[in-house]
Design an enzyme around this catalytic site. Structure first.
Site, PDB file in Angstrom:
ATOM      1  N   ASP A 229      40.688  40.919  36.507  1.00  0.00           N
ATOM      2  CA  ASP A 229      40.554  40.700  37.938  1.00  0.00           C
ATOM      3  C   ASP A 229      41.545  39.575  38.264  1.00  0.00           C
ATOM      4  OD1 ASP A 229      39.910  40.672  40.581  1.00  0.00           O
ATOM      5  OD2 ASP A 229      37.736  40.633  40.281  1.00  0.00           O
TER       6      ASP A 229
HETATM    7  C1  BGC Z   1      38.816  41.201  43.642  1.00  0.00           C
HETATM    8  C2  BGC Z   1      39.279  42.577  43.176  1.00  0.00           C
HETATM    9  C3  BGC Z   1      40.595  42.914  43.845  1.00  0.00           C
HETATM   10  C4  BGC Z   1      41.601  41.821  43.490  1.00  0.00           C
HETATM   11  C5  BGC Z   1      42.968  42.034  44.081  1.00  0.00           C
HETATM   12  C6  BGC Z   1      39.879  40.141  43.461  1.00  0.00           C
HETATM   13  O1  BGC Z   1      39.514  38.956  44.063  1.00  0.00           O
HETATM   14  O2  BGC Z   1      37.654  40.830  42.943  1.00  0.00           O
HETATM   15  O3  BGC Z   1      38.314  43.548  43.497  1.00  0.00           O
HETATM   16  O4  BGC Z   1      41.022  44.174  43.445  1.00  0.00           O
HETATM   17  O5  BGC Z   1      41.121  40.567  43.969  1.00  0.00           O
HETATM   18  O6  BGC Z   1      42.965  41.795  45.442  1.00  0.00           O
END
Ligand code: BGC
Length: 747
Positions: A229
């Protein structure tokens, strides 16, 4: 581009650097070897492509596009076809926008209604979440675009999401929190998995070998890559060794030096790094091969699709013969959400749309409108309230649009209560008093307490239904579309009833999943508690009758498959769709089991009077629980019941069968094994019976002097004696005990 050949030509430093992104949304290019960078974007209910500055919070502008219903709504369709239509449309759009990978679906289980990101997740039930996710992934990937199953795993809250630890026992992890990911890996063949920020039992997911290697790759046979993530990476080298491949977002600080240094000093095997690089090269290669330079996107068709899908997802929760509305009725649409619906949540999934359709616009000419409340406030505005009550009183039917405002539900923060804003509750109560024909339409990504439920004859829940929310609501209210959604989660009466209530969101970054496997309906049904609306519940403007539940056998081995079939009839006068739900119950078990668990479902379209047979093929997983003693699924021999229902609390038909388990739980005898346990041991039983007749049981004749119930007491106490204690009781020597244990473990 041949991955093996390229790998051979890469320096250690190039390989290490390749394991981080170039910027927020791209993998790194290796120009001298002809490897381009590819783009990934957020979804999952639309495309958030940022052409300018990137961020993971939905702050900077992304391209203008179409926002579809969010996962909370989609899951309520109980329809794999809905997921497939959405996946294909998004795949096409990604092709047209040169995006190689879409960051979704979100598969985390709704442990608490308070999780700020519930709108992005499917269900409290792992089977439903997995089926919906797999259908979406298959369709998206059929267009050549990689899906990314997130957030693996146990990211069930936003509080301390980047640093907390979810404390979960092995059985609960496997039965509740992993199966949706397993389905998306095995059935959906997802090409990537995003590991969660949080830890599980003290070990961050980004460096959790049990999760990323043992379970994901060894147990499930996953051959795609794992991305962090955004910002979840902790120790780079440890991550690579555990099975993590790509760090995102990367950027100027992500040089890979930490990884290269670990290889140089021998703390990371170069073979582990090579495996990660190969998986990433394979991803880039497949993405290039799959690219469709001709792809175009028809956004008007997407908007029509968004409206259709929203209609398939909405759940008619209550209807005392007031819906659908008739063309000859006068109608007042009340509440700010009737004009400006709440249709998506805030954060990284936020889609930039050009126009949102509210019910006021969609019902133009058919209804009057009164704003009723200010969606940015909690306090009642007396003027707005008065106008709304007047409009309601003058109409045949009042339809109040209510729900959770934007500020209540967002990525990054959990809700701290389950109530609607006061001004909305007061409005609904006042409108219902002035006009008994009051319908409530709800928007929101998660359940809310509905204190006025008894005062209104109908409630239609749209969840967060995408940019066409208002158009779909009008289709449903006036009956152009017959509601067919069913709840993918229980709506409890109040927050305190939820099984995670005493352990959410934890303390000091540690959250204990003390309720274990009893999540959602598994808990409410076990405790036989009243709920507002049960899991699987959803009404229609027609009715369905179920008959002729047939099983292919009355007795099977757990290695056999079972076919269950049932007949469904549309007994009403409108075309409609039934959601046939199959639950399995294990009435007698030596371990704790929920009352029933959803194991199959099918959505069936039926014209008035039409009859269809629905059949399900069931394998041994439907009878199994996760047995920590074998670290595997286990079927205990005995009677099981197959149930067909319209919700977990509305079971229409049931039939039992006998299932014979064909594996045994390994029985390891130790000094703490009790006499009672040994009586269940294949060899132990005979030995222990022999000992008991000559020793402990011989005391049974003393029970007279010990009063009533003493016989039972003696028996229970004897059964509870651990083997080790027999030495202190002088029944055997330590040597005899050791030899007995050795003999029994050899058995
Ligand atoms: C989120 C993800 C997301 C990623 C990119 C993170 O903060 O938890 O779900 O895909 O950011 O934006």
């Amino acid at each position: 581009m041949n991955a093996q050949t390229i790998l051979k030509q890469m320096t250690l430093e190039e390989k290490a650097a390749f394991c981080s992104g170039r910027d927020f949304w791209h993998t790194k290019a290796i120009e001298r070897l002809g490897v381009p960078g590819v783009m990934m974007c957020d979804g999952p209910h639309g495309l958030r492509k940022q052409e300018g500055e990137g961020d993971h919070l939905g702050i900077n502008k992304s391209i203008e596009t179409v926002c579809y219903p969010t996962a909370a709504a989609l899951a309520s369709s109980f329809d794999r076809d809905v997921m497939a239509r959405l996946g294909e449309a998004l795949g096409q759009e990604c092709q047209a926008e040169s995006v190689a990978m879409l960051l979704g679906p979100g598969l985390n289980i709704k442990r608490s209604p308070l999780c700020g990101r519930n709108f992005e997740y499917f269900s409290e039930d792992p089977y439903l979440a997995g089926e919906m996710g797999a259908a979406y992934v298959n369709a998206l990937q059929s267009k050549g675009i990689a899906a990314c199953a997130k957030h693996f795993a146990c990211n069930n809250q936003e509080t301390r999401r980047m640093s907390g630890s979810s404390e979960v026992d092995e059985r609960t992890l496997h039965e509740i929190y992993l199966p949706a990911f397993e389905a998306v890996v095995k059935k959906g063949k997802t090409r990537s998995v995003m590991c969660a920020y949080n830890g599980i039992n003290g070990m961050f997911c980004a460096e959790n070998k049990t999760l990323l290697h043992d379970i994901l790759r060894d147990e499930w046979g996953y051959d795609g890559f794992v991305v962090t993530d955004w910002g979840a990476v902790k120790d780079r080298a440890k991550g690579i060794a555990a099975g993590l491949d790509l760090e995102m977002p990367g950027g100027p600080n992500a040089t890979g030096e930490e990884i290269a240094q670990a290889v140089r000093d021998g703390s990371l095997a170069e073979a582990d790094l090579d495996r990660a690089v190969l998986r990433l090269l394979a991803f880039v290669q497949t993405s290039l091969e799959n690219r469709d330079p001709e792809a175009v996107i028809d956004r008007d068709a997407c908007r029509r699709l968004a409206r259709d899908l929203a209609g398939e997802c909405a759940v008619l929760m209550k209807n005392d013969s007031i819906l659908p509305l008739r063309e000859d009725q006068t109608v007042a649409l009340i509440g700010e959400f009737a004009d400006k619906p709440r249709y998506q949540g805030a954060g990284s999934s936020h889609i930039n749309v050009s126009h949102t359709v509210g019910a006021v616009e969609a019902a133009a000419g058919k209804a009057v409108y009164a704003r009723g409340y200010d969606a940015h406030s909690e306090a009642t505005d007396p003027e707005l309230l008065k106008d709304a009550v007047t409009a309601a009183a003058a109409a045949d039917v009042a339809v109040v649009f209510a729900g959770l405002p934007d500020a209540f539900e967002t990525e990054g923060a959990d809700r701290d209560h389950m109530r609607l804003p006061n001004n909305q509750n007061e409005l609904i109560t006042a409108v219902a008093k002035s006009n008994p024909n009051t319908v409530v339409v709800l928007h929101g990504g998660s359940p809310a307490e509905l204190p006025w439920l008894e005062q209104v004859p109908a409630v239609l829940c749209m969840y967060l239904a995408g940019e066409q929310a208002g158009a779909a609501a009008v289709d449903l209210l006036w009956g152009q579309v017959n509601p067919s959604g069913h709840l993918a989660e229980t709506w409890p009466v109040r927050l305190q009833d939820n099984p995670s209530y005493l352990n959410f969101p934890g303390e000091d970054g540690v959250v204990t999943y003390a309720e274990g496997i009893y999540v959602g309906y598994r808990y409410y049904d076990k405790k036989d508690m009243p709920v507002l609306f049960p899991f699987g519940h959803g009404l229609s403007y027609t009715n369905f009758a179920y008959s002729e539940l047939k099983l292919s056998a009355e007795s099977i081995k757990d290695t056999d498959t079972l076919t269950a079939s049932v007949t469904v009839k549309n007994t009403g006068t409108r075309h409609g769709k039934a959601v046939v739900q199959l639950y399995v119950r294990d009435p007698e078990s030596t371990v704790r089991r929920p009352v029933r668990e959803l194991r199959a479902f099918e959505k069936v379209a039926l014209a008035p009077g039409e009859i269809k047979e629905v059949s399900f093929t069931l394998d041994n997983r439907v009878f199994a629980y996760w047995e920590p003693k074998c670290h595997n699924w286990f079927v205990e021999s005995g009677e099981f019941v197959i149930e067909i229902g319209e919700s977990s609390r509305d079971i229409r038909l049931s039939r039992s069968l006998h299932v014979e388990g064909t594996t045994l739980i390994p029985f390891v005898v130790t000094e703490t094994t009790s006499i009672g346990q040994l009586l269940k041991h294949p060899k132990g039983a005979a030995i222990i019976r022999g000992m008991m007749s000559s020793s402990a049981m011989a005391h049974a004749d003393q029970t007279d002097s010990m009063g009533e119930g003493s016989e039972r007491m003696m028996q229970e106490m004897t059964l509870g004696i651990p083997l080790g204690a027999l030495v202190s009781y002088g029944r055997m020597t330590p040597e005899q005990l050791r030899s007995l244990i050795a003999t029994l473990n050899d058995a």
